[in-house]
Design an enzyme around this catalytic site. Structure first.
Site, PDB file in Angstrom:
ATOM      1  N   PHE A  14       0.805  -1.224   0.000  1.00 32.60           N
ATOM      2  CA  PHE A  14       0.000   0.000   0.000  1.00 32.60           C
ATOM      3  C   PHE A  14       0.837   1.273   0.000  1.00 32.60           C
ATOM      4  O   PHE A  14       0.351   2.341  -0.361  1.00 32.60           O
ATOM      5  CB  PHE A  14      -0.951   0.019   1.212  1.00 32.60           C
ATOM      6  N   SER A  70       5.108  -7.114   3.464  1.00 34.02           N
ATOM      7  CA  SER A  70       5.640  -7.470   4.777  1.00 34.02           C
ATOM      8  C   SER A  70       6.412  -8.797   4.711  1.00 34.02           C
ATOM      9  O   SER A  70       6.172  -9.620   3.813  1.00 34.02           O
ATOM     10  CB  SER A  70       4.494  -7.573   5.776  1.00 34.02           C
ATOM     11  N   CYS A 113       9.587   1.562   3.608  1.00 34.02           N
ATOM     12  CA  CYS A 113      10.454   0.433   3.955  1.00 34.02           C
ATOM     13  C   CYS A 113      11.877   0.915   4.184  1.00 34.02           C
ATOM     14  O   CYS A 113      12.697   0.175   4.717  1.00 34.02           O
ATOM     15  CB  CYS A 113      10.407  -0.627   2.880  1.00 34.02           C
ATOM     16  N   GLU A 135       8.910  -4.474  13.302  1.00 27.49           N
ATOM     17  CA  GLU A 135       8.687  -3.381  12.341  1.00 27.49           C
ATOM     18  C   GLU A 135       7.412  -2.645  12.755  1.00 27.49           C
ATOM     19  O   GLU A 135       6.313  -3.204  12.668  1.00 27.49           O
ATOM     20  CB  GLU A 135       8.542  -3.923  10.921  1.00 27.49           C
TER      21      GLU A 135
END
Ligand code: NAD
Length: 491
Positions: A150, A227, A282, A384
């Site tokens: 996303f 992920s 990221c 994360e």
């Protein structure tokens, strides 16, 4: 207005009515702005078959002609930049400037793929034995697929699409169901670019749609970004089905701050890296490791920068940070902070919880948060968070700091801020990460370099972008040939 987002299959906008629908929500308003179809297995099958039929023709189109629609696409993307950037901000939440920035990085990949006639060249040797020559050619694979996340709905599809089709493959995009409107806009432009029908297709959906792609025998290669647990799953299912796969996963990026760093510049860059895109990058800096005296100055300055960041709707003037993607995401991040604090693994230096933005009371806003003295062995240090949360750790020497950098399962990015070339050189050599920044906060490789995540941030061997992209989307064919002179008529 609620927009209905369709698939683009075999050159037609298609309503996969048999599938369910999901709402698309503007995270700044918390209001539904779209409905997206969840493409069922049967329709995925039709798309793959159309892609395979298109591939059989497309692979024969000379490479110089295959790139012509990419030049057209690049011009259309430039022309519609503002319109697409607004769509990104409205469904993804980032600021307008961040949306423009990601699109520019995506367009850069279209530009690089326009050079495929040179990049796809093979090599050869004359006379590997007397009268025998050997050549290596690169040939396309067939139907290729990308499944994207996303957080960069404009850029990440373009990490793959231009290389795949310029190399002669057919390509199917399965974008994130949270942000399908940007892909729909991209496909409006793709439809005008002159690609033959079936060469580039869009199927929307989530797990069921992805599984149908992973299991279809005519899909030859799978690119994934998302992920780590899903990256691992997709890598194992795709490769078990005999496909090539490159799967980019999550991250927890450490940045070392040396006492000799230019502290004003470092703080400015670090605030953007940690809180830009609401920490949903990221390549976001999520752990800052100070060395020696940098502890006091950096902690104070980053706390001020965090507290002063302007949060709001990304299309409003002066806004520096938007909301996180969903209400669940906000609740999850707040829970991680609370758990870290209650367990004694971290102390909260700047608390971004419990604050709202006037006029956007239903938005999913979480303000910048700084956690201090984070225990490197704790859960929070190794999870994360994917939100605007920076964890501070402190070391006495550069060796201790590098040990902390390397004590992480991920390996997407590691950075250092220093004025010392020798320290920078040691860090560059020893950091256990595939993308390294020196006095840089977001070490995002340009399109002509591979996006080199390591460890739990990447599963596969060839990365996205540049020459790695060309190698991923082609198979090598080696030809050994002999043409004795005596077989030819004498001319
Ligand atoms: P996600 O893993 O939830 O979803 C990514 C894609 O996988 C989506 O298209 C989704 O529909 C699909 N998907 C989700 N669950 C699935 C399942 N069980 N089976 C099959 N398909 C499934 O990721 P996200 O929340 O959209 O994106 C954020 C994550 O992406 C973060 O972890 C971030 O670090 C990572 N990311 C990594 C990079 C990189 O380059 N390494 C770049 C951007 C984002």
């Amino acid at each position: 207005m609620v927009t209905k987002i369709l698939d683009y299959i075999d050159g037609q906008w298609t309503d996969a009515r048999a599938g369910d629908q999901l709402n698309v929500v503007n995270p700044a308003y918390g209001a539904v702005i779209g409905e997206v179809v969840m493409t069922p297995q049967s329709v995925v099958g039709q798309a793959v078959e159309a892609g395979h039929a298109a591939f059989l023709e497309w692979r024969r189109v000379p490479v110089g002609e295959r790139i012509q629609p990419l030049f057209k696409l690049k011009a259309l993307l430039d022309e519609h930049l503002d319109e697409i950037a607004r769509v990104i901000t409205n469904e993804c939440g980032k600021t307008y400037a961040e949306s423009v920035g990601e699109l520019r990085r995506g367009i850069e990949n279209v530009e690089v793929a326009c050079g495929i006639p040179s990049l796809i060249q093979g090599y050869n040797n004359e006379d590997i034995a007397s009268g025998i020559d050997e050549h290596m050619f690169r040939q396309p694979l067939g139907v290729t697929v990308a499944i994207t996340p996303f957080n960069f709905p404009g850029m990440i599809p373009l990490w793959f699409l231009p290389y795949a089709v310029a190399c002669g493959n057919a390509f199917i995009l399965k974008p994130s169901e949270k942000v399908p409107m940007t892909s729909a806009k991209l496909f409006e432009l793709i439809a005008q670019s002159g690609f033959p029908k079936g060469v580039i297709q869009l199927v929307n959906g989530s797990k069921e749609t992805v599984d149908a792609l992973l299991d279809h025998p005519q899909v030859r290669a799978v690119s994934f970004v998302g992920s780590t647990p899903v990256a691992k799953y997709i890598y194992s299912r795709a490769t078990a089905n005999g496909k090539r796969a490159q799967c980019q996963g999550g991250a927890k990026n450490p940045v070392v701050i040396m006492p000799d760093a230019d502290m004003d510049m470092t703080t400015r860059i670090m605030a953007d890296s940690a809180f830009g895109c609401a920490g949903q990058r990221c390549l976001a800096a999520s752990v800052a490791i100070t060395v020696g005296d940098a502890r006091r100055t950096f902690s104070e300055q980053i706390a001020d920068a965090a507290a002063g960041r302007v949060v709001g709707y990304g299309l409003d003037d002066g806004v520096q940070m938007g909301p996180v993607i969903t209400a669940e995401s906000k609740t999850r991040i707040e829970g991680i902070i609370a758990k870290g604090e209650q367990s004694g693994a971290a102390s909260v230096l700047v608390d971004g919880r419990g604050r709202g933005v006037s006029g956007y009371e239903d938005g999913y806003f979480l303000f910048p948060t700084v956690l201090d003295n984070v225990d490197p062995k704790s859960e929070i240090a190794n999870t994360e968070i994917f939100g605007p949360v920076l964890s501070l750790m402190h070391a006495q020497t550069v060796d201790d700091a590098i040990a902390l950098v390397n004590d992480r399962a991920y390996g997407n990015m590691a950075c250092i801020f220093t004025a010392s070339g020798a320290v920078a050189r040691q860090f560059r050599n020893e950091a256990d990460a595939g993308n390294v920044g020196i006095n840089i906060g977001v070490a995002a490789p340009m399109a002509f370099f591979p996006f080199s995540g390591w460890n739990d941030s990447f599963f596969g061997d060839l990365h996205g972008q540049g020459r790695h992209g060309v190698e991923f989307y082609t198979q090598t064919k080696v030809v050994v040939e002999r043409w004795p002179r005596e077989w030819s008529r004498q001319f």
